[in-house]
Design a protein around this motif. Structure first.
Motif, mmCIF file in Angstrom:
data_model
loop_
_atom_site.group_PDB
_atom_site.id
_atom_site.type_symbol
_atom_site.label_atom_id
_atom_site.label_comp_id
_atom_site.label_asym_id
_atom_site.label_seq_id
_atom_site.Cartn_x
_atom_site.Cartn_y
_atom_site.Cartn_z
ATOM 1 N N SER A 87 3.449 -15.183 0.273
ATOM 2 C CA SER A 87 2.398 -14.201 -0.016
ATOM 3 C C SER A 87 2.887 -13.165 -1.026
ATOM 4 C CB SER A 87 1.937 -13.512 1.267
ATOM 5 O OG SER A 87 2.934 -12.643 1.775
ATOM 6 N N ALA A 88 4.181 -12.813 -0.971
ATOM 7 C CA ALA A 88 4.743 -11.853 -1.922
ATOM 8 C C ALA A 88 4.705 -12.413 -3.340
ATOM 9 C CB ALA A 88 6.179 -11.506 -1.532
ATOM 10 N N VAL A 89 5.116 -13.699 -3.475
ATOM 11 C CA VAL A 89 5.131 -14.321 -4.798
ATOM 12 C C VAL A 89 3.719 -14.436 -5.355
ATOM 13 C CG1 VAL A 89 5.617 -16.452 -6.051
ATOM 14 C CG2 VAL A 89 7.282 -15.551 -4.424
ATOM 15 N N LEU A 90 2.792 -14.931 -4.531
ATOM 16 C CA LEU A 90 1.423 -15.116 -5.010
ATOM 17 C C LEU A 90 0.765 -13.773 -5.336
ATOM 18 C CD1 LEU A 90 -0.878 -16.978 -5.664
ATOM 19 C CD2 LEU A 90 -1.551 -16.961 -3.251
ATOM 20 N N SER A 91 0.998 -12.766 -4.509
ATOM 21 C CA SER A 91 0.423 -11.439 -4.767
ATOM 22 C C SER A 91 0.939 -10.874 -6.080
ATOM 23 C CB SER A 91 0.757 -10.488 -3.614
ATOM 24 O OG SER A 91 0.239 -10.959 -2.393
ATOM 25 N N ALA A 92 2.238 -11.051 -6.321
ATOM 26 C CA ALA A 92 2.835 -10.532 -7.548
ATOM 27 C C ALA A 92 2.287 -11.246 -8.783
ATOM 28 C CB ALA A 92 4.353 -10.677 -7.492
ATOM 29 N N ILE A 93 2.114 -12.582 -8.672
ATOM 30 C CA ILE A 93 1.649 -13.342 -9.830
ATOM 31 C C ILE A 93 0.179 -13.038 -10.120
ATOM 32 C CG2 ILE A 93 0.794 -15.506 -8.858
ATOM 33 C CD1 ILE A 93 3.377 -15.282 -11.637
ATOM 34 N N ALA A 132 2.218 1.352 -9.982
ATOM 35 C CA ALA A 132 1.100 0.392 -9.943
ATOM 36 C C ALA A 132 1.448 -0.927 -9.257
ATOM 37 C CB ALA A 132 0.581 0.146 -11.359
ATOM 38 N N PRO A 133 2.594 -1.563 -9.551
ATOM 39 C CA PRO A 133 2.892 -2.842 -8.877
ATOM 40 C C PRO A 133 3.020 -2.708 -7.364
ATOM 41 C CG PRO A 133 4.259 -2.581 -10.823
ATOM 42 C CD PRO A 133 3.595 -1.266 -10.590
ATOM 43 N N PHE A 134 3.664 -1.642 -6.893
ATOM 44 C CA PHE A 134 3.817 -1.478 -5.446
ATOM 45 C C PHE A 134 2.448 -1.398 -4.763
ATOM 46 C CE2 PHE A 134 8.033 -0.106 -6.789
ATOM 47 C CZ PHE A 134 8.842 -0.692 -5.818
ATOM 48 N N VAL A 135 1.551 -0.588 -5.352
ATOM 49 C CA VAL A 135 0.216 -0.428 -4.755
ATOM 50 C C VAL A 135 -0.598 -1.705 -4.914
ATOM 51 C CG1 VAL A 135 -1.935 0.882 -4.855
ATOM 52 C CG2 VAL A 135 0.246 2.058 -5.184
ATOM 53 N N GLY A 136 -0.600 -2.263 -6.137
ATOM 54 C CA GLY A 136 -1.417 -3.446 -6.414
ATOM 55 C C GLY A 136 -0.990 -4.658 -5.621
ATOM 56 N N ILE A 137 0.310 -4.926 -5.592
ATOM 57 C CA ILE A 137 0.808 -6.098 -4.864
ATOM 58 C C ILE A 137 0.542 -5.953 -3.364
ATOM 59 C CG2 ILE A 137 2.915 -7.345 -4.216
ATOM 60 C CD1 ILE A 137 3.972 -6.736 -7.046
ATOM 61 N N TRP A 138 0.699 -4.747 -2.839
ATOM 62 C CA TRP A 138 0.442 -4.516 -1.409
ATOM 63 C C TRP A 138 -1.026 -4.790 -1.059
ATOM 64 C CZ3 TRP A 138 -2.571 -0.562 0.933
ATOM 65 C CH2 TRP A 138 -2.482 -0.523 2.338
ATOM 66 N N ILE A 139 -1.960 -4.319 -1.903
ATOM 67 C CA ILE A 139 -3.393 -4.538 -1.641
ATOM 68 C C ILE A 139 -3.725 -6.024 -1.724
ATOM 69 C CG2 ILE A 139 -5.714 -4.134 -2.552
ATOM 70 C CD1 ILE A 139 -4.770 -1.359 -3.425
ATOM 71 N N ILE A 140 -3.200 -6.702 -2.751
ATOM 72 C CA ILE A 140 -3.478 -8.135 -2.900
ATOM 73 C C ILE A 140 -2.898 -8.921 -1.731
ATOM 74 C CG2 ILE A 140 -3.063 -10.167 -4.357
ATOM 75 C CD1 ILE A 140 -3.040 -8.245 -6.763
ATOM 76 N N ASP A 141 -1.731 -8.502 -1.257
ATOM 77 C CA ASP A 141 -1.083 -9.195 -0.135
ATOM 78 C C ASP A 141 -1.921 -9.127 1.137
ATOM 79 O OD1 ASP A 141 1.557 -10.418 0.952
ATOM 80 O OD2 ASP A 141 1.120 -8.766 2.339
#
Length: 722
Positions: free
Chosen positions: A655-661, A704-713
């Motif tokens: 989920s971390a990899v997919l959220s980041a991508i 932005a990445p910390f917030v964005g990736i967390w929401i997508i996850d």
């Protein structure tokens, strides 16, 4: 093409620009989608090394996903089969979004290019056979009988460099050229969008004409100065479409930096699996490719081209044509601006501002004499003297039998001879002194000294002095005083020059005025320096001197005598109304022929550099943040101790990899509007701009990445198997 059609073309250009700015970003993305899909060709992709790596990764994962359909156990490495497909699809979308950014930027110029193509029609041209310059008035067509030179009608596409054509009222000018005989009113609305006709004539700085414009009156003889397919309109079409856009030195340097970072991260990712294997862990190829794409600077790699194209587009919207992105970039680095006084810093129409009577002369006496001498003067200066006299209460009427004495370059004065025998003259100081001496009236030295004092006082105040003298019926000559003409400085320029100074740009006024007048106007306008009594070679020498100090210089010009300085300057803005030589020498052409636009050009160049720097800062900060955001989550299953560093509480390594991508792809789309519009420009020093970029885009790029990736996850973890 009719005159109405030509005007319609200009209106189309302006309308298309407005419409492209008013359209929603969603509509622009959808409209540009076909162009973005065409850019998937690997022969196009390899020009952008960062996005080419993403393209290769997406292609590899697509093939891997196909293989997993037939051998899931051997190739899936314990991951859900659809995981590879999801990552591959997201990577393809990442490439698509990068292509969309460039396609949208290019698409904004296509409407302008289509409108310009309407002016590039094949029109009949009346080519002169064996042009005889001495017998030019006798040029006639076969239907009028043979003459020293005859005319044949040919398609404009058949014209060659150096051909001579005759263009009469109502005809379209068949190609770019210089007028070698005649004067005419020309409708240039098809090119400039300005409906008011302009005067073009031979033998001066207003001799250049553009193909596709229409002669409204009279008759001109034009020598073609461009080969077929290389006309001004052809160049404009190629440039606004981006067909001739080459990467600038800064873009190339940034490409090298981004490529270097990509290679470094590629090596790092390749080393992860061997190191993990050494401690009994393994990382799948899908995860490694996804990790590589997250770490390389895809954001700026995707937007870099769009930023450059958008900068050129902003110039086109202001009716400025740049021959390359290099010119726009150089404008952003300019440190010295050379500005002509007349028409740029001042309005150029001098107005009477005061009457200075000499000792022993009544004020009303000089007002009356100055006004009478200007009644028949049709120049703006002469009419301003009459207007000022009337404001002071002087009643003026035409005097029957009076003889007007017009101004000439030889006498440098004008005046009026009254029926009573009285003669009034006004003009340059030396001219009036010469006239007084010729009349032999014996004006005393005390009066001459007083006159010189008034003249010097007016000059020191930045004005132009005109001396007024009269001779009565008995022949006695008397110097009455001095009229002060003031060249009015344009409103708001002082503040704009202060903004330039805040950015570290030095402004230099160039004028033919004497040093005293030049110094006064320079002080009023707020420029840093001036060149008085300037000749063309003085401009060239000054530019070379500044460049020898390491400065980048920008200037404007319109005449053939400006061509050497325009060619020497780092940013040479030629006026569209100027000569072909000036337009060829400069690296920008202002279609509105507004010299003050040089300041706007510098600001657009600055905005381009600021935007590129801001998004580069954001992209690199993004990569650093993504590294610390997803690496702990990726390996916390193999190394439980890393769970402490999983600050966002990401659900799993998958989920971390997919959220980041996914975040990596979405952020490109979100930043397209900023890349096209540009970061808001502020007139500040480089230190303040850098500080703002770091505080806003650097810090924002980390958060932005910390917030964005967390929401997508939060959504990705709901997918079965994740």
């Amino acid at each position: 093409m009719s005159t109405a059609t030509a005007n319609g073309v200009a209106n189309d250009i302006a309308s298309d620009v407005r419409n492209s700015n008013n359209k929603s970003m969603g509509a622009m993305l959808i409209k540009s989608l076909p162009d973005a899909l065409r850019k998937f060709d690997p022969r196009n992709m390899w020009h952008n090394p960062v996005m080419f790596i993403v393209w290769v990764g997406a292609a590899f994962l697509t093939l891997l996903g196909i293989g997993q359909l037939f051998a899931p156990a051997e190739l899936s490495q314990g991951q859900p089969v659809y995981f590879t497909w999801i990552i591959a699809i997201v990577l393809w979308f990442t490439v698509l979004f990068a292509n969309l950014a460039e396609a949208v930027a290019e698409g904004r110029g296509k409407a302008q290019a289509d409108a310009l193509r309407k002016t590039r029609t094949t029109t009949p041209a009346h080519r002169v056979v064996c042009y005889d310059e001495e017998n030019d008035p006798d040029v006639r067509g076969p239907e009028k009988g043979e003459g020293p030179s005859s005319i044949v009608e040919v398609p404009s596409s058949d014209l060659k460099l150096g051909d001579v054509v005759v263009v009469e009222a109502g005809d379209l000018i068949p190609g770019d050229g210089d007028i070698i005989s005649g004067i005419a009113s020309v409708d240039e609305s098809a090119i400039t969008g300005e409906s008011a006709p302009v005067i073009r004539e031979s033998g001066g700085d207003r001799s250049a004409v553009t193909g596709g414009t229409r002669v409204l009156s009279d008759r001109i003889v034009v020598r073609i100065t461009q080969k077929p397919g290389e006309s001004f309109v052809d160049k404009m079409i190629a440039l606004v479409e981006g067909a001739n856009r080459q990467k600038t030195p800064n873009e190339i340097a940034l490409d090298v930096l981004l490529s270097s970072l990509t290679i470094i991260f590629l090596i790092v990712v390749l080393c992860i699996n061997p190191q993990a294997s050494a401690v009994g862990a393994s990382v799948s190829l899908t995860v490694l490719i996804a990790l590589l794409v997250c770490l390389i600077p895809t954001t700026i790699g995707a937007l870099l081209s769009a930023i450059g194209i958008a900068g050129m587009d902003r110039l086109v919207q202001r009716n400025v044509l740049a021959t390359s992105g290099r010119a726009i970039e150089a404008a952003g680095d300019v440190t010295t601006l050379l500005l002509d006084k007349t028409g740029t810093i001042t309005y150029g129409n001098r107005q009477a501002s005061n009457f200075h009577a000499l000792p022993g002369v009544d004020h009303d006496e000089i007002v009356r004499a100055a006004a009478l001498s200007s009644l028949a003067d049709s120049t703006p200066e002469g009419q301003s003297i009459v207007d000022l006299a009337r404001k002071e209460g002087m009643e003026l009427k035409d005097i029957p039998g009076a003889i007007a004495v017009p101004f000439t370059a030889e006498t440098r004065m004008s005046g009026l001879d009254l029926p009573t025998g009285e003669r009034i003259r006004k003009g340059a100081t030396s001219a009036i002194e010469h006239w007084v001496a010729e009349e032999g009236s014996g004006v005393g030295q005390e009066i001459l000294d007083a006159m010189h004092d008034r003249v010097e006082s007016v000059s020191n105040a930045g004005g132009t002095p005109l001396v007024v003298a009269e001779q009565d019926a008995s022949g006695v000559v008397k110097i009455l005083g001095v009229v002060q003409l003031k060249d009015v400085v344009k409103e708001g320029l002082r503040e704009r020059f202060a903004d330039m100074r805040a950015m570290g740009i030095r402004t230099v006024m160039v004028t033919g005025d004497n040093p005293l007048t030049a110094a006064a106007i320079a002080k009023e306008a707020g420029v840093d320096d001036f060149i008085a009594e300037a000749k063309p070679e003085d401009k060239l020498a000054y530019i070379k001197k500044e460049q020898a100090k390491g400065q980048l210089v920008a200037m404007t010009g319109d005449g053939t005598n400006d061509a050497p300085a325009l060619a020497q300057s780092d940013v040479g803005v030629a006026m569209n109304s100027g000569t072909s030589a000036a337009k060829e020498a400069g690296n920008m052409v202002d279609l509105d022929s507004d010299p003050t636009k040089l300041i706007d050009i510098v600001q657009i160049g600055k905005q381009l550099l600021i935007t590129r720097g801001a998004l580069t800062t954001f992209s690199i900060a993004n990569d650093i943040a993504k590294y610390f955001a997803i690496i702990p989550a990726m390996f916390m299953e193999q190394f439980p101790g890393l769970g402490v560093l999983n600050l966002m509480g990401l659900h799993s390594s998958l989920s971390a990899v997919l959220s980041a991508i996914i975040f990596n792809a979405i952020i490109i789309v979100l930043l397209i509007p900023l890349a096209l519009k540009g970061v808001k420009y502020r007139a500040e020093s480089s230190e303040k701009i850098l500080g703002r970029n770091l505080s806003i885009y650097g810090l924002g790029g980390i958060v932005a990445p910390f917030v964005g990736i967390w929401i997508i996850d939060l959504f990705v973890r709901l997918i079965p198997g994740f």
